[in-house]
Scaffold this motif. Structure first.
Motif, PDB file in Angstrom:
ATOM      1  N   GLU A 145       0.817  -1.217   0.000  1.00 32.58           N
ATOM      2  CA  GLU A 145       0.000   0.000   0.000  1.00 32.58           C
ATOM      3  C   GLU A 145       0.850   1.266   0.000  1.00 32.58           C
ATOM      4  OE1 GLU A 145      -3.354  -2.002  -0.461  1.00 32.58           O
ATOM      5  OE2 GLU A 145      -3.243   0.180  -0.320  1.00 32.58           O
ATOM      6  N   GLN A 146       2.136   1.136   0.259  1.00 31.67           N
ATOM      7  CA  GLN A 146       3.028   2.300   0.292  1.00 31.67           C
ATOM      8  C   GLN A 146       3.672   2.581  -1.062  1.00 31.67           C
ATOM      9  OE1 GLN A 146       5.465   2.551   3.989  1.00 31.67           O
ATOM     10  NE2 GLN A 146       4.495   0.609   4.552  1.00 31.67           N
ATOM     11  N   GLY A 147       3.287   1.816  -2.093  1.00 35.73           N
ATOM     12  CA  GLY A 147       3.713   2.136  -3.458  1.00 35.73           C
ATOM     13  C   GLY A 147       5.018   1.520  -3.911  1.00 35.73           C
ATOM     14  N   PHE A 148       5.616   0.621  -3.091  1.00 32.29           N
ATOM     15  CA  PHE A 148       6.928   0.097  -3.475  1.00 32.29           C
ATOM     16  C   PHE A 148       6.840  -0.946  -4.588  1.00 32.29           C
ATOM     17  CE2 PHE A 148       7.977   2.173   0.437  1.00 32.29           C
ATOM     18  CZ  PHE A 148       9.272   2.613   0.229  1.00 32.29           C
ATOM     19  N   ILE A 149       5.704  -1.643  -4.696  1.00 35.94           N
ATOM     20  CA  ILE A 149       5.554  -2.600  -5.799  1.00 35.94           C
ATOM     21  C   ILE A 149       5.551  -1.852  -7.129  1.00 35.94           C
ATOM     22  CG2 ILE A 149       4.084  -4.373  -6.814  1.00 35.94           C
ATOM     23  CD1 ILE A 149       5.444  -5.180  -4.206  1.00 35.94           C
ATOM     24  N   GLN A 150       4.849  -0.697  -7.174  1.00 39.01           N
ATOM     25  CA  GLN A 150       4.833   0.102  -8.402  1.00 39.01           C
ATOM     26  C   GLN A 150       6.231   0.582  -8.761  1.00 39.01           C
ATOM     27  OE1 GLN A 150       2.748   0.244  -5.883  1.00 39.01           O
ATOM     28  NE2 GLN A 150       0.721   1.042  -6.416  1.00 39.01           N
ATOM     29  N   ILE A 151       7.029   0.954  -7.734  1.00 37.53           N
ATOM     30  CA  ILE A 151       8.400   1.401  -7.999  1.00 37.53           C
ATOM     31  C   ILE A 151       9.226   0.268  -8.591  1.00 37.53           C
ATOM     32  CG2 ILE A 151      10.531   2.214  -6.911  1.00 37.53           C
ATOM     33  CD1 ILE A 151       8.791   3.694  -4.872  1.00 37.53           C
ATOM     34  N   LEU A 152       9.118  -0.929  -7.999  1.00 41.34           N
ATOM     35  CA  LEU A 152       9.854  -2.091  -8.516  1.00 41.34           C
ATOM     36  C   LEU A 152       9.399  -2.445  -9.928  1.00 41.34           C
ATOM     37  CD1 LEU A 152       9.868  -4.310  -5.297  1.00 41.34           C
ATOM     38  CD2 LEU A 152      11.828  -3.130  -6.297  1.00 41.34           C
ATOM     39  N   ASP A 153       8.074  -2.367 -10.157  1.00 45.14           N
ATOM     40  CA  ASP A 153       7.553  -2.656 -11.497  1.00 45.14           C
ATOM     41  C   ASP A 153       8.147  -1.697 -12.524  1.00 45.14           C
ATOM     42  OD1 ASP A 153       4.145  -3.574 -10.485  1.00 45.14           O
ATOM     43  OD2 ASP A 153       6.006  -4.723 -10.568  1.00 45.14           O
ATOM     44  N   ASN A 154       8.250  -0.423 -12.140  1.00 44.23           N
ATOM     45  CA  ASN A 154       8.780   0.575 -13.078  1.00 44.23           C
ATOM     46  C   ASN A 154      10.250   0.295 -13.413  1.00 44.23           C
ATOM     47  OD1 ASN A 154       8.361   3.252 -14.486  1.00 44.23           O
ATOM     48  ND2 ASN A 154      10.077   3.788 -13.146  1.00 44.23           N
ATOM     49  N   VAL A 155      11.045  -0.061 -12.398  1.00 45.47           N
ATOM     50  CA  VAL A 155      12.455  -0.389 -12.645  1.00 45.47           C
ATOM     51  C   VAL A 155      12.553  -1.608 -13.556  1.00 45.47           C
ATOM     52  CG1 VAL A 155      14.635  -1.114 -11.581  1.00 45.47           C
ATOM     53  CG2 VAL A 155      13.204   0.613 -10.459  1.00 45.47           C
ATOM     54  N   TYR A 156      11.736  -2.629 -13.287  1.00 46.74           N
ATOM     55  CA  TYR A 156      11.786  -3.872 -14.068  1.00 46.74           C
ATOM     56  C   TYR A 156      11.325  -3.640 -15.497  1.00 46.74           C
ATOM     57  CZ  TYR A 156      11.205  -8.835 -15.201  1.00 46.74           C
ATOM     58  OH  TYR A 156      11.313 -10.064 -15.777  1.00 46.74           O
ATOM     59  N   ASN A 157      10.283  -2.829 -15.684  1.00 44.82           N
ATOM     60  CA  ASN A 157       9.702  -2.649 -17.019  1.00 44.82           C
ATOM     61  C   ASN A 157      10.443  -1.628 -17.876  1.00 44.82           C
ATOM     62  OD1 ASN A 157       7.614  -4.510 -16.513  1.00 44.82           O
ATOM     63  ND2 ASN A 157       6.360  -2.946 -15.519  1.00 44.82           N
ATOM     64  N   THR A 158      11.055  -0.631 -17.227  1.00 41.94           N
ATOM     65  CA  THR A 158      11.707   0.438 -18.001  1.00 41.94           C
ATOM     66  C   THR A 158      13.227   0.360 -17.992  1.00 41.94           C
ATOM     67  OG1 THR A 158      11.849   1.981 -16.135  1.00 41.94           O
ATOM     68  CG2 THR A 158       9.775   1.957 -17.396  1.00 41.94           C
ATOM     69  N   GLY A 159      13.791  -0.350 -17.007  1.00 42.65           N
ATOM     70  CA  GLY A 159      15.243  -0.388 -16.898  1.00 42.65           C
ATOM     71  C   GLY A 159      15.818   0.862 -16.266  1.00 42.65           C
ATOM     72  N   ALA A 160      14.958   1.772 -15.800  1.00 39.93           N
ATOM     73  CA  ALA A 160      15.429   3.007 -15.166  1.00 39.93           C
ATOM     74  C   ALA A 160      15.642   2.751 -13.671  1.00 39.93           C
ATOM     75  CB  ALA A 160      14.408   4.128 -15.356  1.00 39.93           C
ATOM     76  N   PRO A 161      16.832   2.971 -13.154  1.00 38.04           N
ATOM     77  CA  PRO A 161      17.079   2.729 -11.730  1.00 38.04           C
ATOM     78  C   PRO A 161      16.286   3.702 -10.858  1.00 38.04           C
ATOM     79  CG  PRO A 161      18.931   3.860 -12.708  1.00 38.04           C
ATOM     80  CD  PRO A 161      18.023   3.495 -13.839  1.00 38.04           C
ATOM     81  N   PHE A 162      16.033   3.293  -9.643  1.00 41.70           N
ATOM     82  CA  PHE A 162      15.351   4.149  -8.669  1.00 41.70           C
ATOM     83  C   PHE A 162      16.335   4.432  -7.535  1.00 41.70           C
ATOM     84  CE2 PHE A 162      12.008   5.977  -6.230  1.00 41.70           C
ATOM     85  CZ  PHE A 162      12.245   5.601  -4.914  1.00 41.70           C
ATOM     86  N   VAL A 163      16.526   5.719  -7.256  1.00 38.43           N
ATOM     87  CA  VAL A 163      17.457   6.133  -6.199  1.00 38.43           C
ATOM     88  C   VAL A 163      16.707   7.049  -5.244  1.00 38.43           C
ATOM     89  CG1 VAL A 163      19.620   7.310  -5.684  1.00 38.43           C
ATOM     90  CG2 VAL A 163      19.396   5.995  -7.798  1.00 38.43           C
ATOM     91  N   ALA A 164      16.859   6.816  -3.972  1.00 43.39           N
ATOM     92  CA  ALA A 164      16.176   7.660  -2.987  1.00 43.39           C
ATOM     93  C   ALA A 164      17.068   7.818  -1.763  1.00 43.39           C
ATOM     94  CB  ALA A 164      14.833   7.048  -2.590  1.00 43.39           C
ATOM     95  N   GLU A 165      17.060   9.009  -1.218  1.00 49.95           N
ATOM     96  CA  GLU A 165      17.767   9.278   0.028  1.00 49.95           C
ATOM     97  C   GLU A 165      16.752   9.589   1.117  1.00 49.95           C
ATOM     98  OE1 GLU A 165      21.829  11.204  -1.898  1.00 49.95           O
ATOM     99  OE2 GLU A 165      20.750  12.280  -0.336  1.00 49.95           O
TER     100      GLU A 165
END
Length: 419
Positions: free
Chosen positions: A340-360
């Motif tokens: 519910e905190q949106g992390f599955i969508q973030i992982l899906d985006n990295v997997y589908n687009t190849g764009a890394p996700f970086v957060a501090e």
């Protein structure tokens, strides 16, 4: 008499004064606005016997000065916006109500060209002035917020023209505000990254969509550092783009570290393919690397496939969830609280687009002891796509927990705010 009836019913705040500042006439609207009667004001000296301002003398009153200018020049004199609070009636609670006014003073001449009287016409501009003050306050809050965050923040017109950068941009680049407006900020991008950025940016603007890209940006010392640039459109109720907001996050250290890790893995893989007789040595090296990863004081895990199944979880990562088994389970099943905190969508985006996700200092509520009680936790983290045969086959998770650092800063900020 008929003309007088016409005059007093004019729906404007009008008062007529003589050159000696005696009040000769006033409209009903003026009397209603000022809560006075004709008997109270007619024949009285304007701004001295009635409507006096206790904060300034008659001679220094800007209304007095404007009327005197109109008499001296025999021309209309316009008064700048002036605050003059009106007294409330007892029925309305008494006290004073803040009001802002614009006024004009029009001299009326006799046949000899002498001033017979001056007409003051006043307009209530309170709503406009309060709106301007509210907008200025809102802009001040926006600037404070954007200057407080560690990212480089900027805003753009729908066509991509830069209209604002926060203080972080100025400090990082060493440039002045105007040096980054329009498209000048593109001059800070590494020449090898400009073409890709422009193409991606133009397509996103045309499609009215967001975009993100890893680019190198020059700092005030002339050095380039890797950043993750993200630009998001802001839409109105008709879904039309009214502005764009960009954020730029420094990922240089993480980028270099990941690149070194990937290059190391590629070198080991190539060596294994070329030297069959060194298989055991390579296997030993792999085992050593895995052992180091498993014991490393950082979070490390690999996720495989579109369901993001845990295939490798190091000790530091597993210790976050001592009562749960993560290995071999999809993230959705192993860590249901993050769905519910949106992390599955973030992982899906990295997997589908190849764009890394970086957060501090990204916050996530975790059920650490598997009791149903969520605990706010903060991490510096990167989700890096893991390629297999030229396609994304999984995701490398790397990061470390910074909860103590974040909470300490929050406590310090709270203490400062309460001082």
């Amino acid at each position: 008499m008929e003309f007088f009836d016409y005059f007093i019913n004019v729906p404007e705040n009008i008062v007529i004064v003589s050159p000696e500042f005696k009040i000769l006439a006033a409209t009903d609207t003026y009397l209603k606005t000022t809560l006075k009667t004709r008997e109270e004001i007619l024949g009285k000296v304007f701004l001295k016997e009635v409507y006096q301002n206790p904060e300034t003398s008659f001679e220094e009153n800007p209304v007095t000065v404007s009327i005197q200018n109109a008499i001296a020049t025999k021309k209309v004199d316009y008064l700048d916006v002036l605050r003059y609070d009106l007294e409330r009636s007892e029925a309305d609670g008494g006290g004073f109500e803040t009001r802002y006014w614009e006024a004009s003073h029009t001299p009326v001449l006799d046949q000899d060209g002498n001033v017979r009287f001056v007409i003051q016409n006043t307009h209530d501009v309170t709503e406009r002035e309060l709106a301007k003050k509210a907008m200025k306050a809102s802009e001040g809050k926006f600037k404070f917020l954007t200057d407080a965050v560690p990212q480089l923040i900027h805003t753009n017109e729908p066509d991509g023209t830069c209209t604002y950068v926060n203080q972080r941009w100025l400090e990082y680049t060493g440039l002045k505000f105007d040096d980054l407006m329009g498209v000048k900020w593109l001059d800070t991008i590494h020449p090898e990254d400009v073409s890709q950025l422009k193409n991606l940016r133009e397509k996103a603007i045309s499609d009215k969509e967001e975009f993100q890209l890893e680019v190198r940006i020059k700092d005030k010392n002339g050095n380039y550092r890797w950043h993750l640039l993200k630009n998001v459109p802001m839409r109105d109720e008709n879904q039309e783009v009214v502005m764009r907001v960009g954020s730029v996050t420094d990922i240089h250290n993480t980028k270099i570290m990941v690149q070194e890790m990937l290059e190391s893995n590629e070198q080991l893989s190539a060596l294994s393919d070329q030297l069959q007789d060194a298989y055991q040595t390579a296997e030993d090296q792999r085992a050593t690397m895995e052992h180091l990863i498993m014991q490393a004081p950082a979070l490390f895990a690999t996720l495989t496939g579109p369901e993001h199944v845990f295939t490798l979880v190091n000790t530091h990562y597993q210790n976050l969830f001592p009562k749960r088994e993560l290995q071999g389970k999809p993230v959705r099943e192993a860590l249901p609280e993050v769905v519910e905190q949106g992390f599955i969508q973030i992982l899906d985006n990295v997997y589908n687009t190849g764009a890394p996700f970086v957060a501090e200092e990204i916050g996530v509520a975790l059920d650490k002891d598997n009791s149903g009680r969520l605990v706010d936790t903060y991490f510096n983290i990167i989700y890096q796509p893991l390629y297999e045969h030229g396609k994304v086959g999984g995701i490398i998770v790397f990061g470390y927990e910074v909860t103590d650092k974040v909470k300490l800063r929050q406590e310090l900020e709270s203490l400062k705010a309460n001082q």
